[in-house]
Design a protein around this motif. Sequence first.
Motif, PDB file in Angstrom:
ATOM      1  N   ASP A 299       1.015  -1.093   0.117  1.00  0.00           N
ATOM      2  CA  ASP A 299       0.056  -0.062   0.076  1.00  0.00           C
ATOM      3  C   ASP A 299       0.911   1.261  -0.086  1.00  0.00           C
ATOM      4  OD1 ASP A 299      -2.445  -1.587  -0.028  1.00  0.00           O
ATOM      5  OD2 ASP A 299      -2.225  -1.685   2.380  1.00  0.00           O
ATOM      6  N   GLN A 300       2.086   1.283  -0.438  1.00  0.00           N
ATOM      7  CA  GLN A 300       2.988   2.353  -0.598  1.00  0.00           C
ATOM      8  C   GLN A 300       3.036   3.036   0.878  1.00  0.00           C
ATOM      9  OE1 GLN A 300       3.401   4.738  -3.788  1.00  0.00           O
ATOM     10  NE2 GLN A 300       2.314   3.292  -5.343  1.00  0.00           N
ATOM     11  N   ALA A 301       3.053   2.272   2.076  1.00  0.00           N
ATOM     12  CA  ALA A 301       2.979   2.919   3.294  1.00  0.00           C
ATOM     13  C   ALA A 301       2.088   4.182   3.539  1.00  0.00           C
ATOM     14  CB  ALA A 301       4.624   3.414   3.723  1.00  0.00           C
ATOM     15  N   VAL A 302       0.977   3.951   3.000  1.00  0.00           N
ATOM     16  CA  VAL A 302       0.086   5.196   3.097  1.00  0.00           C
ATOM     17  C   VAL A 302      -0.845   4.761   4.313  1.00  0.00           C
ATOM     18  CG1 VAL A 302      -2.042   6.265   2.072  1.00  0.00           C
ATOM     19  CG2 VAL A 302      -0.010   5.690   0.580  1.00  0.00           C
ATOM     20  N   ASN A 303      -1.530   5.510   5.091  1.00  0.00           N
ATOM     21  CA  ASN A 303      -2.337   5.541   6.066  1.00  0.00           C
ATOM     22  C   ASN A 303      -1.776   4.650   7.259  1.00  0.00           C
ATOM     23  OD1 ASN A 303      -4.526   6.567   7.439  1.00  0.00           O
ATOM     24  ND2 ASN A 303      -5.854   5.270   6.216  1.00  0.00           N
ATOM     25  N   THR A 304      -0.402   4.871   7.428  1.00  0.00           N
ATOM     26  CA  THR A 304       0.161   4.246   8.661  1.00  0.00           C
ATOM     27  C   THR A 304       0.574   5.145   9.862  1.00  0.00           C
ATOM     28  OG1 THR A 304       1.882   2.490   9.353  1.00  0.00           O
ATOM     29  CG2 THR A 304       2.307   4.030   7.470  1.00  0.00           C
ATOM     30  N   THR A 305       0.668   4.705  10.973  1.00  0.00           N
ATOM     31  CA  THR A 305       1.341   5.298  11.837  1.00  0.00           C
ATOM     32  C   THR A 305       2.580   4.891  12.496  1.00  0.00           C
ATOM     33  OG1 THR A 305       0.020   4.532  13.617  1.00  0.00           O
ATOM     34  CG2 THR A 305      -1.097   6.437  12.843  1.00  0.00           C
ATOM     35  N   LEU A 306       3.072   3.543  11.746  1.00  0.00           N
ATOM     36  CA  LEU A 306       4.264   3.137  12.204  1.00  0.00           C
ATOM     37  C   LEU A 306       5.515   3.891  11.957  1.00  0.00           C
ATOM     38  CD1 LEU A 306       5.566   0.511  13.384  1.00  0.00           C
ATOM     39  CD2 LEU A 306       5.586  -0.243  11.165  1.00  0.00           C
ATOM     40  N   MET A 307       6.361   4.288  13.013  1.00  0.00           N
ATOM     41  CA  MET A 307       7.547   5.274  12.481  1.00  0.00           C
ATOM     42  C   MET A 307       8.808   4.308  12.450  1.00  0.00           C
ATOM     43  SD  MET A 307       6.433   8.790  13.985  1.00  0.00           S
ATOM     44  CE  MET A 307       8.236   9.712  13.517  1.00  0.00           C
ATOM     45  N   GLU A 308       8.791   3.299  12.709  1.00  0.00           N
ATOM     46  CA  GLU A 308      10.021   2.452  12.840  1.00  0.00           C
ATOM     47  C   GLU A 308      10.407   1.938  11.370  1.00  0.00           C
ATOM     48  OE1 GLU A 308      12.233   1.622  15.293  1.00  0.00           O
ATOM     49  OE2 GLU A 308      10.841   2.947  16.219  1.00  0.00           O
ATOM     50  N   PRO A 309      11.682   2.276  11.147  1.00  0.00           N
ATOM     51  CA  PRO A 309      12.147   1.488   9.679  1.00  0.00           C
ATOM     52  C   PRO A 309      11.951   0.261   9.465  1.00  0.00           C
ATOM     53  CG  PRO A 309      14.090   2.106  11.240  1.00  0.00           C
ATOM     54  CD  PRO A 309      12.859   2.642  11.644  1.00  0.00           C
ATOM     55  N   GLN A 310      11.626  -0.182   8.178  1.00  0.00           N
ATOM     56  CA  GLN A 310      11.474  -1.514   7.892  1.00  0.00           C
ATOM     57  C   GLN A 310      12.518  -2.186   7.160  1.00  0.00           C
ATOM     58  OE1 GLN A 310       7.948  -2.582   8.995  1.00  0.00           O
ATOM     59  NE2 GLN A 310       8.671  -0.724  10.034  1.00  0.00           N
ATOM     60  N   SER A 311      12.955  -3.324   7.557  1.00  0.00           N
ATOM     61  CA  SER A 311      14.231  -4.136   6.915  1.00  0.00           C
ATOM     62  C   SER A 311      13.978  -4.231   5.519  1.00  0.00           C
ATOM     63  CB  SER A 311      14.322  -5.434   7.833  1.00  0.00           C
ATOM     64  OG  SER A 311      14.581  -5.143   9.063  1.00  0.00           O
ATOM     65  N   PRO A 312      12.952  -4.698   4.925  1.00  0.00           N
ATOM     66  CA  PRO A 312      12.923  -4.683   3.416  1.00  0.00           C
ATOM     67  C   PRO A 312      13.101  -3.419   2.783  1.00  0.00           C
ATOM     68  CG  PRO A 312      11.016  -6.013   4.335  1.00  0.00           C
ATOM     69  CD  PRO A 312      11.690  -5.262   5.357  1.00  0.00           C
ATOM     70  N   THR A 313      12.578  -2.492   3.221  1.00  0.00           N
ATOM     71  CA  THR A 313      12.588  -1.391   2.507  1.00  0.00           C
ATOM     72  C   THR A 313      14.307  -0.593   2.711  1.00  0.00           C
ATOM     73  OG1 THR A 313      10.455  -0.717   2.888  1.00  0.00           O
ATOM     74  CG2 THR A 313      12.024   1.482   2.355  1.00  0.00           C
ATOM     75  N   ALA A 314      14.790  -1.046   3.749  1.00  0.00           N
ATOM     76  CA  ALA A 314      16.205  -0.412   4.052  1.00  0.00           C
ATOM     77  C   ALA A 314      17.154  -1.132   2.949  1.00  0.00           C
ATOM     78  CB  ALA A 314      16.705  -0.691   5.396  1.00  0.00           C
ATOM     79  N   GLN A 315      16.932  -2.836   2.750  1.00  0.00           N
ATOM     80  CA  GLN A 315      17.665  -3.570   1.813  1.00  0.00           C
ATOM     81  C   GLN A 315      17.510  -2.842   0.519  1.00  0.00           C
ATOM     82  OE1 GLN A 315      16.107  -7.459   2.566  1.00  0.00           O
ATOM     83  NE2 GLN A 315      17.037  -7.651   4.573  1.00  0.00           N
ATOM     84  N   GLU A 316      16.288  -2.505   0.117  1.00  0.00           N
ATOM     85  CA  GLU A 316      16.096  -1.955  -1.266  1.00  0.00           C
ATOM     86  C   GLU A 316      16.868  -0.606  -1.312  1.00  0.00           C
ATOM     87  OE1 GLU A 316      14.580  -3.056  -3.740  1.00  0.00           O
ATOM     88  OE2 GLU A 316      13.862  -4.948  -2.877  1.00  0.00           O
ATOM     89  N   LEU A 317      16.775  -0.059  -0.288  1.00  0.00           N
ATOM     90  CA  LEU A 317      17.733   1.390  -0.262  1.00  0.00           C
ATOM     91  C   LEU A 317      19.284   1.165  -0.569  1.00  0.00           C
ATOM     92  CD1 LEU A 317      15.784   3.412   2.530  1.00  0.00           C
ATOM     93  CD2 LEU A 317      16.220   3.916  -0.030  1.00  0.00           C
ATOM     94  N   CYS A 318      19.525   0.145   0.093  1.00  0.00           N
ATOM     95  CA  CYS A 318      21.101  -0.369   0.130  1.00  0.00           C
ATOM     96  C   CYS A 318      21.500  -0.792  -1.438  1.00  0.00           C
ATOM     97  CB  CYS A 318      21.338  -1.462   0.939  1.00  0.00           C
ATOM     98  SG  CYS A 318      21.688  -0.837   2.691  1.00  0.00           S
ATOM     99  N   ARG A 319      20.469  -1.712  -1.869  1.00  0.00           N
ATOM    100  CA  ARG A 319      20.719  -1.827  -3.443  1.00  0.00           C
ATOM    101  C   ARG A 319      20.741  -0.942  -4.374  1.00  0.00           C
ATOM    102  NH1 ARG A 319      16.566  -5.861  -2.019  1.00  0.00           N
ATOM    103  NH2 ARG A 319      17.158  -7.745  -1.432  1.00  0.00           N
ATOM    104  N   PHE A 320      19.962   0.086  -4.099  1.00  0.00           N
ATOM    105  CA  PHE A 320      19.941   1.196  -5.086  1.00  0.00           C
ATOM    106  C   PHE A 320      21.344   2.059  -4.879  1.00  0.00           C
ATOM    107  CE2 PHE A 320      19.332   5.791  -5.869  1.00  0.00           C
ATOM    108  CZ  PHE A 320      18.760   5.900  -6.984  1.00  0.00           C
ATOM    109  N   LEU A 321      21.587   2.272  -3.500  1.00  0.00           N
ATOM    110  CA  LEU A 321      22.903   3.066  -3.256  1.00  0.00           C
ATOM    111  C   LEU A 321      24.212   2.371  -3.841  1.00  0.00           C
ATOM    112  CD1 LEU A 321      24.082   5.310  -1.612  1.00  0.00           C
ATOM    113  CD2 LEU A 321      24.390   3.733   0.345  1.00  0.00           C
TER     114      LEU A 321
END
Length: 410
Positions: A299-321
């Motif tokens: 859901d593209q992280a829409v309508n959430t109040t969770l503010m902790e970073p998510q590991s899958p997203t962090a992994q995707e960011l690392c791949r991009f970097l």
Amino acid sequence: MPATPSVWHDLAGLKTPSAPATLPAEVQVAIVGGGITGVATFWHLAQRGVRVVLLERGHLATGATGRNAGFLLAGTVEYFDEAVQRWGKAAAAAIWAFTFENNVSLKALIRREGLDCDLEERGQVVLASDEAEWHRLQHCARLLGDCGWETHLLDRAGVEARTGLSGFQGGREQRDDAILNPAKLVMGLAELGEREGGQICTGVEVTGITPSESGWTIQTPSGNLWAGHLVLATNAWIRELWPGFADTVVPVRAQALATAPVAPGLIKGALSTNYGYEYWRQLPNGQVLLGGKRWTEPDQAVNTTLMEPQSPTAQELCRFLHLHYPQLKDVPITQSWAGLMAFSADHLPLIGPIPGQDQTYVAGGYTGHGMAFGFLAGRSISELILDAGTSLDIGRFAPSRFHGATPAAS
């Protein structure tokens, strides 16, 4: 659980404070929210001699202001061609002009007051991830030119010369854009307002607001206070105090990371690609900051109040970097954090009086571009309170385009 601190919080030395022993009994204006909008409103009011208090439940820049990439960009979250399609060319150009003036005014204040916020006026390059995005960037450049805005297109060779990156189809450079440390900016503006007599109370959570004697009684665990005017600058948390905006302003999580410091000069200015879904820069101390990849989340992280970073997203960011900067593969990631933006139903902010509620104002719902609106939003709100009108054209941002609502019960 407290949200993970961002790199800005650490660099600015911000810590969660304890609540003050006493609150003022009454003020002319109470502002709820200690981000760019709240402190900008605070400073604009304080310098005009208003008895104003700013209430923040955490430290200053707890929310989106202290968790973004520190970009000061003209425009909205949408590419300009989409803005033209949504609102028409004249309105899209006027919105662009508002953000441009916001940035010009803010940079002028930073220079005039000598605010220590690491301002770098190096521009932004929007990079085309594929041919379709490259055609969009060229079309946007033509539309912006038609509206009198200067923009510069870069072909593949130009992109490589400007950024050192290959693999992008082209790019569009906005030379007036800038980068800064947003937490330090907020602290600097807050200090300016305090010098003018305003009061900031951090560590104070507003638990309720009720109409009272031509104003508002504001409830907090530290006691109650009365304010003649109330400004809600809570952005992603607006519906906690004013639930009638729950359907028109929704929280959206964004995530970012920072590396250990590397040699300065690797990245100049602000960079973004994939329609703004990935964005990055280098800090003055050499750290590389990268945010985005929200599109990979459910859901593209829409309508959430969770503010902790998510590991899958962090992994995707690392791949991009590591794809675009392979020399950073062995450089440690020192921080990963998330924050909540506030998206409005029509992608424009809400700036102005709340319908049907005298002496009550809202500013937020910036849809990912709060730095481009927040400073002038604060000026607009202060003028509405003191002058019953504003020198800026904010009609298209009026909250009245959505429904009004009653506040949360105390």
